[in-house]
Write a protein that holds these residues in place. Structure first.
Motif, PDB file in Angstrom:
ATOM      1  N   SER A 238       0.847  -1.170  -0.125  1.00  0.00           N
ATOM      2  CA  SER A 238      -0.144  -0.044  -0.003  1.00  0.00           C
ATOM      3  C   SER A 238       0.971   1.173   0.024  1.00  0.00           C
ATOM      4  N   GLY A 241       1.734   1.881  -3.693  1.00  0.00           N
ATOM      5  CA  GLY A 241       0.491   2.167  -4.204  1.00  0.00           C
ATOM      6  C   GLY A 241       0.360   1.108  -5.282  1.00  0.00           C
ATOM      7  N   GLN A 242       0.812  -0.004  -4.571  1.00  0.00           N
ATOM      8  CA  GLN A 242       0.746  -1.518  -5.308  1.00  0.00           C
ATOM      9  C   GLN A 242      -0.191  -2.615  -4.518  1.00  0.00           C
ATOM     10  N   THR A 243      -0.115  -3.612  -5.027  1.00  0.00           N
ATOM     11  CA  THR A 243      -1.119  -4.801  -4.631  1.00  0.00           C
ATOM     12  C   THR A 243      -0.190  -6.164  -4.421  1.00  0.00           C
ATOM     13  N   GLU A 332      -3.676 -11.478 -10.040  1.00  0.00           N
ATOM     14  CA  GLU A 332      -2.872 -10.418  -9.335  1.00  0.00           C
ATOM     15  C   GLU A 332      -2.095  -9.700 -10.302  1.00  0.00           C
ATOM     16  N   VAL A 335      -4.366  -7.126 -11.963  1.00  0.00           N
ATOM     17  CA  VAL A 335      -4.514  -5.806 -11.263  1.00  0.00           C
ATOM     18  C   VAL A 335      -3.088  -4.937 -10.871  1.00  0.00           C
ATOM     19  N   LEU A 336      -2.244  -5.550 -10.902  1.00  0.00           N
ATOM     20  CA  LEU A 336      -1.074  -4.806 -10.720  1.00  0.00           C
ATOM     21  C   LEU A 336      -0.528  -4.104 -11.860  1.00  0.00           C
ATOM     22  N   ARG A 339      -2.450  -0.925 -11.219  1.00  0.00           N
ATOM     23  CA  ARG A 339      -1.717  -0.216 -10.085  1.00  0.00           C
ATOM     24  C   ARG A 339      -0.564   0.387 -10.960  1.00  0.00           C
ATOM     25  N   TRP A 340       0.411   0.036 -11.624  1.00  0.00           N
ATOM     26  CA  TRP A 340       1.627   0.541 -11.822  1.00  0.00           C
ATOM     27  C   TRP A 340       1.421   1.951 -12.774  1.00  0.00           C
ATOM     28  N   SER A 342      -0.998   3.806 -11.759  1.00  0.00           N
ATOM     29  CA  SER A 342      -1.618   5.030 -10.933  1.00  0.00           C
ATOM     30  C   SER A 342      -0.685   6.126 -10.327  1.00  0.00           C
ATOM     31  N   GLU A 344      -0.901   6.969  -7.454  1.00  0.00           N
ATOM     32  CA  GLU A 344      -0.087   6.469  -6.162  1.00  0.00           C
ATOM     33  C   GLU A 344       1.199   5.775  -6.411  1.00  0.00           C
ATOM     34  N   CYS A 345       1.181   4.793  -7.245  1.00  0.00           N
ATOM     35  CA  CYS A 345       2.297   3.982  -7.370  1.00  0.00           C
ATOM     36  C   CYS A 345       3.597   4.948  -8.131  1.00  0.00           C
TER      37      CYS A 345
END
Ligand SMILES: CCCCCC/C=C/C(=O)SCCNC(=O)CCNC(=O)[C@H](O)C(C)(C)COP(=O)(O)OP(=O)(O)OC[C@H]1O[C@@H](n2cnc3c(N)ncnc32)[C@H](O)[C@@H]1OP(=O)(O)O
Length: 359
Positions: A238, A241-243, A332, A335-336, A339-340, A342, A344-345
């Protein structure tokens, strides 16, 4: 921070264990860097012209000028690390090695006493896993699955087991931009984790020091995890910014229960080796001072067991889960990939790279 004193001491020990002579030029470089790192710039009187050996040493040391001690220490560790892979240091190897593989830039690999040992070998980067290392680990695992060993061990060189994904991986953007980068990374990650899901022989981690990110999540796919009491287990997804990856979104709740898995994977709680053992992620913890000795005694005893029985027992246990694990891995990674891209990341990675944030 550059190479630590511990990295430097490890490197000094590794030099003593080099099995092949690295040649005079390299020995002079090592000498000069060592002197600069421990004593600073050369201020000794220049030896006479006929004192060839001492003059060559003096010249090498003097040539470093005012290079800071820290930089010399770092360069010394780097040089020894490159020699260890190319000239086959025995520091990571128990006596009587019968086979060693060169041809790896980021790993050391040996086969001895029925055990294939794969060592993460980027100690000055805390064994962060760069793209080359992902590829080499996959290649090493494929080789280990087919060699004569009955079990395979992963461990780290230096003070860390691994600091996880090398965050500079995110800086190498292809012509297709960040979207293409995220897509390629998801493909690589999926293939990488698949190698662990499908690895056919007992796979054991000897966690010699702190472990971060993917080097922790993958442990849920190992068959045994031995840890030094200096090791810590940290999955700050988190914060980045990742999962979760490495199938940990499935294996961790199964291993330690959903509450503890959430503490680690969602809130980024760092576990000590003892906590990780209590929570079932680690098989056994050893004092750091006796870690290598005790772990290798145990591993050698395991390696004497009938290899086919061990392989088939693992197969029976893993087969009922394999399909699920592959599906979790695919999900996974997908989803990542999002996230990459975003903010946040991207902000978290850029903070690390600009040295604003370390864990
Ligand atoms: C194909 C893509 C697949 C992606 C899979 C998804 C994986 C996810 C993860 O693994 S998330 C975890 C990522 N890891 C981190 O966030 C750790 C980042 N590192 C740190 O916070 C710190 O370096 C530390 C706590 C590990 C160690 O701190 P300290 O003891 O103070 O040492 P330094 O920070 O000075 O580190 C020494 C040296 O190593 C470099 N380094 C360490 N870890 C990494 C890393 N993960 N990525 C890149 N570089 C790393 C650090 O920059 C220093 O380099 P320098 O000497 O400055 O050149």
């Amino acid at each position: 921070m550059r190479a630590s004193q511990k990295d430097f001491e490890n490197a000094m020990n590794q030099v003593k264990l080099l099995k092949k002579d690295p040649g005079n030029e390299v020995k002079l470089k090592l000498y000069a860097l060592f002197k600069q790192a421990t004593e600073g710039p050369c201020n000794m009187p220049k030896p006479g012209v006929f004192d060839f050996v001492n003059k060559a040493k003096w010249d090498a040391w003097n040539a470093l000028g005012s290079l800071p001690k820290e930089t010399a220490r770092h360069n010394y560790v780097d040089l020894v690390s490159s020699l260890s892979s190319s000239l086959e240091s025995s520091s990571q190897v128990e006596p009587g090695a019968d086979k060693k593989s060169t041809g790896y830039e980021t790993l050391m690999m040996t086969l001895e006493d029925g055990i294939t040992k794969i060592v993460f070998n980027r100690p000055t980067k805390k064994n962060a896993i760069n793209t080359k290392m992902y590829d080499e680990i996959m290649r090493a695992l494929k080789a280990a699955s087919k060699d004569d060993s009955s079990l395979t061990v992963l461990t780290g060189n230096g003070d860390y087991y691994s600091s996880g994904n090398d965050l500079t991986n995110f800086t190498d953007i292809p012509p297709g931009g960040v979207e293409e980068k995220a897509k390629n990374s998801a493909i690589l990650l999926r293939e990488f984790v698949d190698c662990f899901i499908d690895f056919p022989k007992p796979l054991i981690a000897a966690v010699n020091g702190p472990a971060v990110g993917i080097s922790v999540t993958l442990l849920g796919l190992f068959d045994a995890v031995f840890a030094s009491d200096r090791a810590t287990f940290h999955t700050p997804f988190s914060h980045l910014g990742q999962t979760p990856e490495g199938c940990s979104s499935y294996t961790f709740p199964k291993i330690m229960g959903p509450a503890k898995a959430t503490e680690m994977l969602v809130f980024g709680k760092k576990l000590t080796a003892r906590e990780a053992c209590t929570n079932g992620l680690v098989t056994e913890v050893f004092p750091d001072s006796t870690f290598q000795k005790e772990v290798w005694t145990r591993l050698k005893a395991f390696a004497k067991l009938p290899p086919n029985a061990m392989r088939i027992s693992k197969e029976v246990m893993r087969n009922s889960e394999k399909e699920k694990l592959h599906a979790v891995n695919a999900e996974e990674c997908s989803v990542l990939q999002g996230r990459w891209l975003s903010d946040e990341c991207l902000n978290a990675v850029s903070n690390f790279l600009s040295r604003k944030a370390r864990l």
